[in-house]
Design an enzyme around this catalytic site. Structure first.
Site, PDB file in Angstrom:
ATOM      1  N   ASP A  46       0.735  -1.230   0.273  1.00  0.00           N
ATOM      2  CA  ASP A  46      -0.008  -0.020   0.149  1.00  0.00           C
ATOM      3  C   ASP A  46       0.736   1.372  -0.011  1.00  0.00           C
ATOM      4  O   ASP A  46       0.267   2.250   0.330  1.00  0.00           O
ATOM      5  CB  ASP A  46      -0.797   0.224   1.570  1.00  0.00           C
ATOM      6  CG  ASP A  46      -2.074   0.989   1.324  1.00  0.00           C
ATOM      7  OD1 ASP A  46      -2.756   1.603   0.494  1.00  0.00           O
ATOM      8  OD2 ASP A  46      -2.790   1.303   2.373  1.00  0.00           O
ATOM      9  N   CYS A  82     -15.656   9.735   1.498  1.00  0.00           N
ATOM     10  CA  CYS A  82     -16.009   8.794   2.028  1.00  0.00           C
ATOM     11  C   CYS A  82     -15.338   8.722   2.802  1.00  0.00           C
ATOM     12  O   CYS A  82     -15.117  10.348   3.689  1.00  0.00           O
ATOM     13  CB  CYS A  82     -14.393   7.722   1.269  1.00  0.00           C
ATOM     14  SG  CYS A  82     -14.668   5.883   2.465  1.00  0.00           S
ATOM     15  N   CYS A  84     -13.544   4.101   8.334  1.00  0.00           N
ATOM     16  CA  CYS A  84     -15.284   3.681   8.807  1.00  0.00           C
ATOM     17  C   CYS A  84     -14.710   2.607   8.113  1.00  0.00           C
ATOM     18  O   CYS A  84     -14.527   1.681   7.005  1.00  0.00           O
ATOM     19  CB  CYS A  84     -15.934   4.336   7.823  1.00  0.00           C
ATOM     20  SG  CYS A  84     -17.489   4.035   7.227  1.00  0.00           S
ATOM     21  N   CYS A  90     -19.279  -0.788   5.411  1.00  0.00           N
ATOM     22  CA  CYS A  90     -19.828  -1.115   4.057  1.00  0.00           C
ATOM     23  C   CYS A  90     -18.807  -2.596   4.331  1.00  0.00           C
ATOM     24  O   CYS A  90     -18.592  -3.531   3.855  1.00  0.00           O
ATOM     25  CB  CYS A  90     -19.471  -0.648   2.963  1.00  0.00           C
ATOM     26  SG  CYS A  90     -17.787   0.118   2.783  1.00  0.00           S
ATOM     27  N   CYS A 109     -21.160  -6.373   5.076  1.00  0.00           N
ATOM     28  CA  CYS A 109     -21.223  -7.441   4.778  1.00  0.00           C
ATOM     29  C   CYS A 109     -21.048  -8.377   4.513  1.00  0.00           C
ATOM     30  O   CYS A 109     -20.736  -9.447   5.376  1.00  0.00           O
ATOM     31  CB  CYS A 109     -19.749  -7.250   3.136  1.00  0.00           C
ATOM     32  SG  CYS A 109     -19.839  -8.720   1.853  1.00  0.00           S
TER      33      CYS A 109
HETATM   34  S1  SF4 Z   1     -22.012  -8.840  -0.927  1.00  0.00           S
HETATM   35 FE1  SF4 Z   1     -23.114  -6.839  -0.241  1.00  0.00          FE
HETATM   36  S2  SF4 Z   1     -22.420  -5.737   0.644  1.00  0.00           S
HETATM   37 FE2  SF4 Z   1     -21.178  -7.368   0.498  1.00  0.00          FE
HETATM   38  S3  SF4 Z   1     -19.405  -5.693  -1.143  1.00  0.00           S
HETATM   39 FE3  SF4 Z   1     -21.454  -7.346  -2.420  1.00  0.00          FE
HETATM   40  S4  SF4 Z   1     -23.084  -6.442  -2.410  1.00  0.00           S
HETATM   41 FE4  SF4 Z   1     -21.689  -4.429  -1.282  1.00  0.00          FE
HETATM   42  S1  SF4 Z   2     -19.293   2.923   4.438  1.00  0.00           S
HETATM   43 FE1  SF4 Z   2     -17.958   2.702   2.982  1.00  0.00          FE
HETATM   44  S2  SF4 Z   2     -17.491   3.995   1.204  1.00  0.00           S
HETATM   45 FE2  SF4 Z   2     -19.501   4.339   2.751  1.00  0.00          FE
HETATM   46  S3  SF4 Z   2     -18.146   6.413   3.962  1.00  0.00           S
HETATM   47 FE3  SF4 Z   2     -17.937   4.276   5.194  1.00  0.00          FE
HETATM   48  S4  SF4 Z   2     -15.662   3.366   4.148  1.00  0.00           S
HETATM   49 FE4  SF4 Z   2     -16.899   4.483   3.106  1.00  0.00          FE
END
Ligand code: SF4
Ligand code: SF4
Length: 286
Positions: free
Chosen positions: A111, A191, A218, A221, A225
């Site tokens: 990275d 973001c 954050c 997301c 998942c």
């Molecule tokens: S499986 Fe669902 S939550 Fe996970 S990245 Fe794909 S769309 Fe997003």
């Molecule tokens: S949920 Fe994912 S895309 Fe949205 S602000 Fe948080 S880290 Fe960024």
């Protein structure tokens, strides 16, 4: 740790995506993203005679997380700075390859250099890039660091896996700043990770109230998942947090001094924002 291997060469399929992202200024103040455009797409420009890109994943999913009455820190930043931890491991791996195979040259990247790590990891079959733009794996989710060894050694190459996001939109629905503007497209400059880590100016007032208590990065997301239901705690002691980090309350964060910051976040990636940046973020959340 998981490993996948691709033939080194120009990542042609990534050109439009990277161009589009940069042209729409979705990198915000991350000007370093504009640099080394060609090198980003072609590892043979980074390493002489490069033949293979070896992508590696290292789990950072913690066994314990912060208490609920706290401002939140992205899980990848709980322990010691992954750049240093992983670089050491990659050096050992390169050394071991050289001992076993002979004169192999290469460079290790975590990275830190212009390498499109997610694209290479996906090409190497380690997972697919999900609608939240993270690399996802069916077996172990997405709480993984990605690193690469670029080698001047021909190897057997792996194949990409298929996308398993299906009809799911959990990440898009849960993002509090609507940064996932469409499936597979994240506007980096909207973001929370960008605001709390990369942005050097004052945080924009129109975003007040939308950070959901995140003070550094954050994970929303990734947390929502479904593939992360399979995450298992890492086994790397250096990624364990200072125990004080997990028990800090919102009040503790509000009153944190520079001395405490230096102790709790010794060698942590959080140092990137410095004490002043973290204070700015906490003040914004109050
Ligand atoms: S499986 Fe669902 S939550 Fe996970 S990245 Fe794909 S769309 Fe997003
Ligand atoms: S949920 Fe994912 S895309 Fe949205 S602000 Fe948080 S880290 Fe960024």
């Amino acid at each position: 740790m998981s490993c996948g291997i691709s033939k080194a060469g120009f990542l042609e399929e990534e050109v439009p995506r990277l161009e589009d992202w940069l042209n729409k200024n979705q990198h915000g103040q991350m000007v370093y993203m504009e640099n080394h455009f060609d090198k980003r797409l072609d590892p043979t420009l980074l390493v002489d005679d490069a033949k293979s890109v070896v992508s590696l994943l290292l789990n950072y999913y913690p066994s314990d997380t912060q208490i609920s009455d706290s401002f939140k820190i992205s899980k990848y930043a709980y322990g010691q700075d992954y750049h240093f931890v992983i670089k050491e491991k990659l050096k050992e791996l390169l050394h071991s390859i050289q001992e076993n195979i002979g004169a192999v040259s290469g460079r290790a990247f975590v990275d830190s250099a212009p390498v499109l790590d997610k694209a290479w990891a996906a090409k190497s079959g380690l997972g697919w890039i999900g609608k939240n733009s993270n690399l996802l794996t069916q077996k172990v989710g997405s709480f993984y660091f990605i690193a690469e060894l670029i080698l001047d050694l021909e190897l057997d190459y792996d194949y990409a896996v298929t996308d398993h996001c299906g009809n799911c939109t959990a990440c898009i629905d849960a993002c509090p700043t609507e940064a996932i503007i469409e499936p597979y497209k994240v506007n980096g400059s909207k973001c929370i990770s960008y605001y709390t880590i990369e942005l050097k100016d004052n945080l924009p007032m129109e975003m007040k109230g939308s950070f959901d208590d995140w003070a550094f990065g954050c994970d929303i997301c990734q947390d929502v998942c479904p593939w992360n239901r399979f995450s298992k705690p890492h086994k790397e002691p250096l990624f364990n947090p200072n125990p004080d980090l997990l028990s800090l309350t919102k009040k503790d964060w509000e009153e944190i001094t520079e001395e405490t910051f230096k102790v709790v976040f010794k060698n942590s990636p959080i140092k990137r924002t410095k004490f002043s940046g973290l204070k700015r973020n906490i003040d914004f959340l109050k």
